[in-house]
Design a protein around this motif. Structure first.
Motif, PDB file in Angstrom:
ATOM      1  N   ASP A 215       8.452   9.819   1.891  1.00 39.44           N
ATOM      2  CA  ASP A 215       8.287  10.946   0.963  1.00 39.44           C
ATOM      3  C   ASP A 215       8.921  10.738  -0.410  1.00 39.44           C
ATOM      4  OD1 ASP A 215       7.037  12.130   3.073  1.00 39.44           O
ATOM      5  OD2 ASP A 215       8.937  12.950   3.860  1.00 39.44           O
ATOM      6  N   ASP A 216       9.861   9.769  -0.516  1.00 41.54           N
ATOM      7  CA  ASP A 216      10.596   9.671  -1.766  1.00 41.54           C
ATOM      8  C   ASP A 216       9.960   8.745  -2.796  1.00 41.54           C
ATOM      9  OD1 ASP A 216      11.018   7.390  -0.296  1.00 41.54           O
ATOM     10  OD2 ASP A 216      12.987   7.037  -1.199  1.00 41.54           O
ATOM     11  N   LEU A 217       8.747   8.276  -2.551  1.00 36.71           N
ATOM     12  CA  LEU A 217       8.095   7.396  -3.526  1.00 36.71           C
ATOM     13  C   LEU A 217       7.670   8.205  -4.739  1.00 36.71           C
ATOM     14  CD1 LEU A 217       5.784   5.037  -1.484  1.00 36.71           C
ATOM     15  CD2 LEU A 217       7.888   4.474  -2.674  1.00 36.71           C
ATOM     16  N   THR A 218       8.046   7.706  -5.909  1.00 37.06           N
ATOM     17  CA  THR A 218       7.682   8.429  -7.131  1.00 37.06           C
ATOM     18  C   THR A 218       6.787   7.564  -8.002  1.00 37.06           C
ATOM     19  OG1 THR A 218       9.671   7.599  -8.154  1.00 37.06           O
ATOM     20  CG2 THR A 218       9.784   9.839  -7.251  1.00 37.06           C
ATOM     21  N   GLY A 219       6.048   8.185  -8.812  1.00 35.22           N
ATOM     22  CA  GLY A 219       5.209   7.467  -9.780  1.00 35.22           C
ATOM     23  C   GLY A 219       4.102   6.673  -9.119  1.00 35.22           C
ATOM     24  N   LEU A 220       3.526   7.210  -8.037  1.00 37.95           N
ATOM     25  CA  LEU A 220       2.435   6.488  -7.362  1.00 37.95           C
ATOM     26  C   LEU A 220       1.257   6.314  -8.313  1.00 37.95           C
ATOM     27  CD1 LEU A 220       2.434   8.010  -3.783  1.00 37.95           C
ATOM     28  CD2 LEU A 220       2.925   5.662  -4.413  1.00 37.95           C
ATOM     29  N   PRO A 221       0.698   5.129  -8.401  1.00 38.00           N
ATOM     30  CA  PRO A 221      -0.349   4.877  -9.386  1.00 38.00           C
ATOM     31  C   PRO A 221      -1.678   5.522  -9.026  1.00 38.00           C
ATOM     32  CG  PRO A 221      -0.068   2.968  -8.004  1.00 38.00           C
ATOM     33  CD  PRO A 221       0.967   3.948  -7.572  1.00 38.00           C
ATOM     34  N   ASP A 222      -2.501   5.741 -10.044  1.00 39.21           N
ATOM     35  CA  ASP A 222      -3.843   6.262  -9.832  1.00 39.21           C
ATOM     36  C   ASP A 222      -4.783   5.059  -9.672  1.00 39.21           C
ATOM     37  OD1 ASP A 222      -6.236   7.476  -9.771  1.00 39.21           O
ATOM     38  OD2 ASP A 222      -6.252   8.106 -11.882  1.00 39.21           O
ATOM     39  N   VAL A 223      -5.291   4.855  -8.460  1.00 39.24           N
ATOM     40  CA  VAL A 223      -6.153   3.695  -8.209  1.00 39.24           C
ATOM     41  C   VAL A 223      -7.606   4.125  -7.994  1.00 39.24           C
ATOM     42  CG1 VAL A 223      -4.366   2.164  -7.312  1.00 39.24           C
ATOM     43  CG2 VAL A 223      -5.499   3.745  -5.777  1.00 39.24           C
ATOM     44  N   SER A 224      -7.962   5.321  -8.510  1.00 44.67           N
ATOM     45  CA  SER A 224      -9.328   5.800  -8.295  1.00 44.67           C
ATOM     46  C   SER A 224     -10.356   4.857  -8.912  1.00 44.67           C
ATOM     47  CB  SER A 224      -9.488   7.207  -8.865  1.00 44.67           C
ATOM     48  OG  SER A 224      -9.055   7.208 -10.206  1.00 44.67           O
ATOM     49  N   GLU A 225      -9.972   4.257 -10.062  1.00 46.58           N
ATOM     50  CA  GLU A 225     -10.895   3.323 -10.742  1.00 46.58           C
ATOM     51  C   GLU A 225     -11.202   2.126  -9.830  1.00 46.58           C
ATOM     52  OE1 GLU A 225     -10.619   0.154 -14.303  1.00 46.58           O
ATOM     53  OE2 GLU A 225      -9.271   1.883 -14.466  1.00 46.58           O
ATOM     54  N   GLU A 226     -10.130   1.610  -9.209  1.00 46.14           N
ATOM     55  CA  GLU A 226     -10.306   0.452  -8.325  1.00 46.14           C
ATOM     56  C   GLU A 226     -11.116   0.817  -7.087  1.00 46.14           C
ATOM     57  OE1 GLU A 226      -7.393   1.219  -9.713  1.00 46.14           O
ATOM     58  OE2 GLU A 226      -7.118  -0.506 -11.039  1.00 46.14           O
ATOM     59  N   ILE A 227     -10.888   2.042  -6.581  1.00 51.58           N
ATOM     60  CA  ILE A 227     -11.643   2.479  -5.398  1.00 51.58           C
ATOM     61  C   ILE A 227     -13.130   2.531  -5.736  1.00 51.58           C
ATOM     62  CG2 ILE A 227     -12.085   4.470  -3.877  1.00 51.58           C
ATOM     63  CD1 ILE A 227      -9.050   4.923  -3.860  1.00 51.58           C
ATOM     64  N   GLU A 228     -13.413   3.050  -6.931  1.00 56.29           N
ATOM     65  CA  GLU A 228     -14.823   3.109  -7.357  1.00 56.29           C
ATOM     66  C   GLU A 228     -15.417   1.702  -7.434  1.00 56.29           C
ATOM     67  OE1 GLU A 228     -15.487   5.310 -10.960  1.00 56.29           O
ATOM     68  OE2 GLU A 228     -14.497   7.066 -10.109  1.00 56.29           O
ATOM     69  N   MET A 229     -14.601   0.775  -7.982  1.00 54.83           N
ATOM     70  CA  MET A 229     -15.064  -0.613  -8.111  1.00 54.83           C
ATOM     71  C   MET A 229     -15.398  -1.204  -6.739  1.00 54.83           C
ATOM     72  SD  MET A 229     -13.149  -3.768  -9.971  1.00 54.83           S
ATOM     73  CE  MET A 229     -12.652  -2.986 -11.459  1.00 54.83           C
ATOM     74  N   MET A 230     -14.505  -0.930  -5.763  1.00 52.47           N
ATOM     75  CA  MET A 230     -14.722  -1.443  -4.417  1.00 52.47           C
ATOM     76  C   MET A 230     -15.954  -0.789  -3.782  1.00 52.47           C
ATOM     77  SD  MET A 230     -12.463  -3.679  -4.029  1.00 52.47           S
ATOM     78  CE  MET A 230     -12.307  -4.093  -2.336  1.00 52.47           C
ATOM     79  N   GLN A 231     -16.144   0.510  -4.099  1.00 49.08           N
ATOM     80  CA  GLN A 231     -17.323   1.208  -3.569  1.00 49.08           C
ATOM     81  C   GLN A 231     -18.601   0.542  -4.074  1.00 49.08           C
ATOM     82  OE1 GLN A 231     -16.472   5.296  -4.611  1.00 49.08           O
ATOM     83  NE2 GLN A 231     -16.323   5.865  -2.451  1.00 49.08           N
ATOM     84  N   ARG A 232     -18.588   0.206  -5.376  1.00 52.60           N
ATOM     85  CA  ARG A 232     -19.769  -0.431  -5.973  1.00 52.60           C
ATOM     86  C   ARG A 232     -20.037  -1.784  -5.290  1.00 52.60           C
ATOM     87  NH1 ARG A 232     -17.713   1.348 -10.875  1.00 52.60           N
ATOM     88  NH2 ARG A 232     -16.921  -0.734 -11.391  1.00 52.60           N
ATOM     89  N   CYS A 233     -18.946  -2.511  -5.059  1.00 51.49           N
ATOM     90  CA  CYS A 233     -19.085  -3.818  -4.390  1.00 51.49           C
ATOM     91  C   CYS A 233     -19.728  -3.640  -3.012  1.00 51.49           C
ATOM     92  CB  CYS A 233     -17.726  -4.476  -4.184  1.00 51.49           C
ATOM     93  SG  CYS A 233     -16.975  -5.016  -5.690  1.00 51.49           S
ATOM     94  N   CYS A 234     -19.224  -2.651  -2.282  1.00 43.98           N
ATOM     95  CA  CYS A 234     -19.730  -2.415  -0.927  1.00 43.98           C
ATOM     96  C   CYS A 234     -21.195  -1.998  -0.957  1.00 43.98           C
ATOM     97  CB  CYS A 234     -18.893  -1.361  -0.215  1.00 43.98           C
ATOM     98  SG  CYS A 234     -17.253  -1.952   0.143  1.00 43.98           S
ATOM     99  N   GLU A 235     -21.531  -1.181  -1.954  1.00 51.54           N
ATOM    100  CA  GLU A 235     -22.937  -0.780  -2.076  1.00 51.54           C
ATOM    101  C   GLU A 235     -23.819  -1.989  -2.361  1.00 51.54           C
ATOM    102  OE1 GLU A 235     -23.045   2.315  -4.998  1.00 51.54           O
ATOM    103  OE2 GLU A 235     -21.876   3.633  -3.688  1.00 51.54           O
ATOM    104  N   ALA A 236     -23.334  -2.855  -3.260  1.00 51.26           N
ATOM    105  CA  ALA A 236     -24.108  -4.056  -3.612  1.00 51.26           C
ATOM    106  C   ALA A 236     -24.334  -4.937  -2.394  1.00 51.26           C
ATOM    107  CB  ALA A 236     -23.383  -4.833  -4.696  1.00 51.26           C
TER     108      ALA A 236
END
Length: 585
Positions: free
Chosen positions: A557-578
DNA sequence: TCAACTCCGGTGTCGCAACC
DNA sequence: GGTTGCGACACCGGAGTTGA
């Protein structure tokens, strides 16, 4: 030939122009760029017998242009020697040797310089004697082969021996000679003949051949051929492959970005730090190239259709499988795969007709060669006979029953594989997982555990098959150990009826030690299967403990400043779709 | 032009089986 | 019992081709 003292170097400059006053020795020819002189030991007046540890004086003035000579080919790396003779000039003969190495012919010289990390660059050639009467050439060659012991310990060999040397079968002890009592002077001679000094010889610009060579030393014409290679895939497949490549690159990019973002995350407690490190390690592991999965391709067709020829052409080995144009050659099921683990080549070939079996003509050498190599033989055309493997073959079938009983997909769940399947199904049931979807934290942990568990079982299954292969190989090794004294005994048989005598002794040995030999091999094998079973159980226990520990420590619970990786998730989604993968559905 | 390279026929060897 | 032919093999050597 009188034994000489430590080798003396000749002043090459002083004798650049050879005359009647030129002292005996080996010299460079007058040509500015000679293809043979590049590989020659020059400016010496004696040479070293690497087997006999003796030095021999050169009695004539010899160059690459000398004809009717006895010559030596020596390997710089392992100091192994070959004695040859030629009526024509040494450089002409050398051209033939060089050509055979480039073409990777199956003969002692090309075999040696194309295997075990050797190359043409490791070759040294030098003339040792000029024979005035051509009739004496054979006699002198024979003399030098005997004197330098190049038949027993060198490259003057029949094909089976070079197969052995090259690791198609277990290599013999052919380490470079190392004798404690060798003098320092001798060592300096060795370097003259083969190591440091020769590096100077080979890299010198003056020694370049007339034909232009590429950077790696390969003739230019060969490079051209390589470039001309056409793709074997259709346009559609090429496009699919490109899509895969793109997706892989995008995936790697996404992984790398996530890793960088995680590097900026801070945390307070040791537990969180450990978790973060673990996460980063996992991401880092993902970005490392994974070994490619095996792809099995079945090739079927009518006999004589050219299946073997096609395989030979695909792997660029003209004689890997027997092939011909007039009739069926292979006539058996054959599995071809890259041999990346074991230097030992193994094959079981059964295509000798009954007529051929009755007719032993021409097979006597093969049988003797087989005995000299402890039951293994490979002809220059690529034909392989492995008596130990053939003898152990019936046992493989028997062993398979034991293997399947212990490790096979037994529905009763008694076997390891059965236990794997049962474990996989019951440990975290799909319906149970579905029920936890509303509680993301628990759901993700369960997904993690199940994924890791499946990965572990798959890895262990792979390991199991790998070990199975090793255990099976040990069977023929064990038989070889029992048969070895007889092989050695038979290899010394010669004279009339030697073929029949060797046959009789081998048969007698097999029959007399049948029970002991096979039982011993079987016992060893069963023990190894038992060890394997124990290993697998232990691995499951250890690895699963780790997986569970990591899962229960997920997302502190004490992790702070977790990064936003939504862009990377989208990239991986595109790869999987391809790639038409359903990972995100 | 000539060195380098390629190809292919020739030669020698060996043990066996068939033949004389 | 001697001779001949066979088959597999290693390796030589020369003619033809290639290319710098």
């Amino acid at each position: 030939m009188a034994e000489a003292g430590p080798l003396q170097k000749i002043d090459a400059v002083a004798v650049a122009v050879l005359s009647s006053d030129t002292p005996p020795g080996i010299y460079q020819c007058t040509a500015q760029r000679c293809n043979c002189c590049q590989f020659m030991v020059k400016s010496v007046d004696q040479f070293h017998g690497t087997n006999t540890k003796k030095f021999y004086k050169i009695k004539q003035v010899l160059t690459c242009k000398s004809s009717s000579v006895i010559y030596i080919i020596e390997c710089k790396k392992c100091k192994i020697q070959y004695v040859g003779r030629t009526k024509s000039s040494l450089k002409t003969r050398f051209s033939g040797h060089k050509n055979s190495i480039i073409k990777r012919e199956i003969r002692p010289i090309p075999d040696h310089f194309n295997n075990d990390g050797h190359s043409l660059e490791d070759l040294v050639i030098f003339p040792i004697e000029q024979v005035t009467d051509s009739g004496d050439l054979n006699e002198r060659e024979e003399y030098w082969i005997k004197e330098l012991e190049t038949m027993e310990k060198g490259l003057n060999l029949v094909p089976f021996k070079c197969a052995k040397r090259q690791g198609w079968i277990e290599p013999p002890d052919q380490e470079p000679p190392e004798e404690a009592n060798e003098t320092l002077a001798e060592e300096s001679v060795c370097s003259d003949m083969g190591t440091s000094d020769q590096r100077v010889f080979f890299t010198s610009g003056s020694g370049e051949g007339k034909r232009k060579r590429c950077e790696d030393g390969e003739p230019k014409c060969r490079k051209k051929l390589k470039k001309k290679k056409l793709s074997v895939f259709t346009y559609e497949i090429e496009q699919l492959l490109l899509t895969c490549e793109d997706a892989q690159q995008d995936g790697e990019k996404a992984i790398s970005q996530v890793y960088n973002k995680l590097s900026e995350v801070s945390c307070r407690t040791m537990e969180s730090k450990n978790f973060l490190e673990d996460l980063k390690k996992k991401i880092s592991d993902l970005s490392e190239p994974k070994p490619k999965k095996n792809v099995y391709i079945g090739l079927f067709g009518k006999t004589g259709a050219g299946k073997s020829s096609l395989i030979n052409a695909l792997v660029n080995e003209t004689q890997l499988l027997p092939s011909g144009t007039l009739k069926a050659c292979t006539s058996v099921f054959v599995q071809v795969q890259a041999n990346t683990e074991n230097k030992k080549y193994k094959a079981d070939i059964e295509f000798i007709s009954k007529e051929a079996q009755r007719d032993n003509r021409g097979h006597h050498k093969k049988l003797k060669a087989l005995c000299k190599c402890d039951g293994y033989y490979r002809s220059s055309s690529g034909e392989i006979v492995d008596l130990n493997y053939t003898l152990s073959e019936p046992m493989y079938k028997k062993m398979n029953v034991h293997f399947l009983k212990m490790f096979g997909p037994d529905p009763s769940r008694v076997s390891i594989k059965g236990k794997f399947a049962s474990f996989q199904e019951t440990f975290i049931r799909t319906e149970e997982l579905e029920g936890r979807k509303k509680e993301p934290e628990k759901y993700l942990r369960l997904v993690y555990i199940r994924t890791q568990q499946r990965k572990l079982l798959k890895d262990l299954e792979k390991e199991m098959l790998q070990r199975k292969k090793q255990i099976y190989n040990s069977l023929s090794d064990s038989i070889c150990d029992t048969m070895r004294p007889t092989y050695q005994e038979c290899s010394g048989i010669s004279g009339t009826s030697s073929f029949t005598e060797i046959q009789r002794r081998l048969k007698s040995k097999i029959e007399s030690s049948e029970k002991v030999m096979f039982n011993q091999a079987m016992r060893e094998m069963l023990k190894q299967f038992g060890d394997l079973k124990e290993y697998l159980m232990k691995e499951i226990q250890t690895q699963m403990t780790t997986i569970l520990r990591v899962a229960l420590n997920q997302t502190p619970d004490d992790l702070t400043g977790l990064p936003d990786v939504s862009e990377e998730i989208e990239m991986m989604q595109r790869c999987c779709e391809a790639l038409e993968l359903r990972v995100f559905k």
